[in-house]
Design a protein around this motif. Structure first.
Motif, PDB file in Angstrom:
ATOM      1  N   LEU A 311       0.806  -1.219   0.000  1.00 56.83           N
ATOM      2  CA  LEU A 311       0.000   0.000   0.000  1.00 56.83           C
ATOM      3  C   LEU A 311       0.840   1.270   0.000  1.00 56.83           C
ATOM      4  O   LEU A 311       0.305   2.369  -0.160  1.00 56.83           O
ATOM      5  N   ALA A 312       2.145   1.143   0.186  1.00 57.41           N
ATOM      6  CA  ALA A 312       3.018   2.317   0.178  1.00 57.41           C
ATOM      7  C   ALA A 312       3.157   2.908  -1.226  1.00 57.41           C
ATOM      8  O   ALA A 312       3.622   4.044  -1.379  1.00 57.41           O
ATOM      9  N   PHE A 313       2.761   2.136  -2.251  1.00 55.76           N
ATOM     10  CA  PHE A 313       2.859   2.612  -3.629  1.00 55.76           C
ATOM     11  C   PHE A 313       1.466   2.921  -4.173  1.00 55.76           C
ATOM     12  O   PHE A 313       0.479   2.330  -3.762  1.00 55.76           O
ATOM     13  N   ARG A 314       1.431   3.856  -5.107  1.00 60.10           N
ATOM     14  CA  ARG A 314       0.154   4.257  -5.686  1.00 60.10           C
ATOM     15  C   ARG A 314      -0.394   3.198  -6.618  1.00 60.10           C
ATOM     16  O   ARG A 314       0.319   2.327  -7.102  1.00 60.10           O
ATOM     17  N   ALA A 315      -1.689   3.291  -6.881  1.00 52.09           N
ATOM     18  CA  ALA A 315      -2.351   2.366  -7.804  1.00 52.09           C
ATOM     19  C   ALA A 315      -1.845   2.599  -9.222  1.00 52.09           C
ATOM     20  O   ALA A 315      -1.350   3.690  -9.548  1.00 52.09           O
ATOM     21  N   PRO A 316      -1.935   1.609 -10.108  1.00 49.89           N
ATOM     22  CA  PRO A 316      -1.370   1.733 -11.458  1.00 49.89           C
ATOM     23  C   PRO A 316      -1.855   2.948 -12.241  1.00 49.89           C
ATOM     24  O   PRO A 316      -1.055   3.667 -12.841  1.00 49.89           O
ATOM     25  N   SER A 317      -3.163   3.207 -12.228  1.00 46.88           N
ATOM     26  CA  SER A 317      -3.669   4.311 -13.049  1.00 46.88           C
ATOM     27  C   SER A 317      -3.251   5.671 -12.511  1.00 46.88           C
ATOM     28  O   SER A 317      -3.245   6.654 -13.248  1.00 46.88           O
ATOM     29  N   ASP A 318      -2.878   5.762 -11.246  1.00 53.16           N
ATOM     30  CA  ASP A 318      -2.457   7.044 -10.668  1.00 53.16           C
ATOM     31  C   ASP A 318      -1.169   7.549 -11.310  1.00 53.16           C
ATOM     32  O   ASP A 318      -0.924   8.762 -11.371  1.00 53.16           O
ATOM     33  N   TYR A 319      -0.329   6.641 -11.774  1.00 54.66           N
ATOM     34  CA  TYR A 319       0.925   7.054 -12.417  1.00 54.66           C
ATOM     35  C   TYR A 319       0.701   7.600 -13.814  1.00 54.66           C
ATOM     36  O   TYR A 319       1.540   8.293 -14.361  1.00 54.66           O
ATOM     37  N   ALA A 320      -0.445   7.251 -14.371  1.00 59.17           N
ATOM     38  CA  ALA A 320      -0.673   7.596 -15.776  1.00 59.17           C
ATOM     39  C   ALA A 320      -1.755   8.638 -15.985  1.00 59.17           C
ATOM     40  O   ALA A 320      -2.129   8.917 -17.110  1.00 59.17           O
ATOM     41  N   LEU A 321      -2.298   9.201 -14.897  1.00 62.23           N
ATOM     42  CA  LEU A 321      -3.373  10.193 -15.047  1.00 62.23           C
ATOM     43  C   LEU A 321      -2.890  11.416 -15.792  1.00 62.23           C
ATOM     44  O   LEU A 321      -1.777  11.912 -15.585  1.00 62.23           O
ATOM     45  N   LYS A 322      -3.721  11.907 -16.655  1.00 64.37           N
ATOM     46  CA  LYS A 322      -3.381  13.106 -17.394  1.00 64.37           C
ATOM     47  C   LYS A 322      -3.419  14.334 -16.478  1.00 64.37           C
ATOM     48  O   LYS A 322      -4.211  14.394 -15.547  1.00 64.37           O
ATOM     49  N   ASP A 323      -2.550  15.264 -16.762  1.00 60.11           N
ATOM     50  CA  ASP A 323      -2.577  16.521 -16.000  1.00 60.11           C
ATOM     51  C   ASP A 323      -3.764  17.367 -16.447  1.00 60.11           C
ATOM     52  O   ASP A 323      -4.192  17.303 -17.578  1.00 60.11           O
TER      53      ASP A 323
END
Length: 323
Positions: A311-323
């Motif tokens: 849980l210390a790492f973010r979910a997969p889609s959080d790394y790829a969210l558009k700004d």
């Protein structure tokens, strides 16, 4: 689904790494690198060479891959280094033998990001009989069924080496295996932490001419079976040691029954060796049961620690969210 179409589900381009273990794959490694380059032009492709003696390392570098060397022999050692050394948001692991369908990688990544999964397994659909021998097919079915019995759920193809991982899976996974049983350990890790996972059917072809399989049906099957039993002992100690305790107790009671009947009838215990054996069996049964209870508490605490690391790492889609 092409990577450029990921915007349709509301995500941008995550950092993708293709990680390929390699051992004497001179006949296939260039094709493998080129196939993944076409499927994922934005990805970094790593080849982790495991003491190849046929020029695989030089061929992979010439094809444009980032080549690393792993001195310890065995796929488990290679996966440990790959997971530790490569920094990315999404990891695609395949073999360097050109048998897995590189064109399916974008679809597997899209499935991961759309449903926020931690692992997507590429289930093998063999295109020719030679690609997937009957012995391996039967072994996969047997081990998959056993894993389902032990852990309550399973995968269709637990021995597939084609998988897409999230960053939080890779960086929270303590690789312990040394050889080809690593796929089983990966599957158990996902099941134990109740991670969101999925499967995608992918084509599985025969090796190119000149490429030779390093697998041994019986040797590797035995190692995988031994790994499942070991993991079951570690992850389900109260049941594992409980079965041993129940067997010892049943054996002790079976031997004690005639002694009890004789004692009730005569007030004597004429067979002292049997009585001593029964006493020893019941003591061992009690100790085994207590070991299971104690280890179950330890395992629960260790599982909580692993869950917190995950849980210390973010979910997969959080790394790829558009700004």
């Amino acid at each position: 689904m092409d990577m450029d179409n990921l915007s349709n589900i509301g995500v941008g381009h995550p950092r993708v790494a293709v990680i390929l273990p390699c051992y004497n794959e001179a006949g296939a490694i260039v094709q493998t690198v080129e196939d993944f380059r076409r499927a994922l032009p934005h990805a970094e492709i790593y080849v982790f060479d495991n003491n190849s003696s046929d020029g695989s390392r030089e061929l992979a570098a010439g094809a444009g891959a980032i080549v690393r060397r792993v001195a310890q022999q065995g796929k488990g050692h290679v996966v440990r280094r790959m997971f530790a050394d490569v920094d990315a948001d999404i990891y695609i692991m395949a073999d360097g033998d050109a048998t897995y369908e590189a064109a399916a990688a974008p679809q597997m990544i899209a499935a991961m990001l759309q449903d926020n999964l931690d692992m997507v397994v590429g289930c093998r659909r063999d295109q020719v009989e030679a690609a997937y021998r009957r012995g391996h097919r039967f072994g996969n079915w047997a081990l998959t069924s056993l894993l389902k019995q032990l852990f309550g759920r399973s995968f269709t193809d637990i021995l597939s080496g084609y998988r897409v991982f999230s960053r939080r899976f890779v960086k929270s996974f303590p690789v312990l295996s040394a050889g080809f049983e690593i796929e089983t350990e990966i599957s158990v890790h996902a099941l134990e932490l109740a991670m969101p996972v999925s499967e995608v059917m992918t084509a599985y072809g025969a090796r190119p001419e000149g490429s030779v399989s390093k697998l041994s049906t019986y040797r590797d099957g035995w190692r995988i079976l031994r790994t499942i039993i070991t993991l079951y002992r570690i992850e389900r100690p109260i049941l594992f040691f409980g079965i041993i305790a129940a067997f010892l107790a049943a054996l002790g009671l079976g031997l004690a029954a005639p002694l009890i009947v004789t004692y009730v009838q005569t007030g004597l215990v004429p067979r002292f060796p049997t009585a001593i054996l029964v006493t020893g069996l019941m003591i061992l049964a009690t100790l085994s049961g207590m070991c299971g209870l104690i280890l179950d508490t330890v395992v629960r605490g260790r599982r909580e620690v692993r869950r917190l690391a995950y849980l210390a790492f973010r979910a997969p889609s959080d790394y790829a969210l558009k700004d």
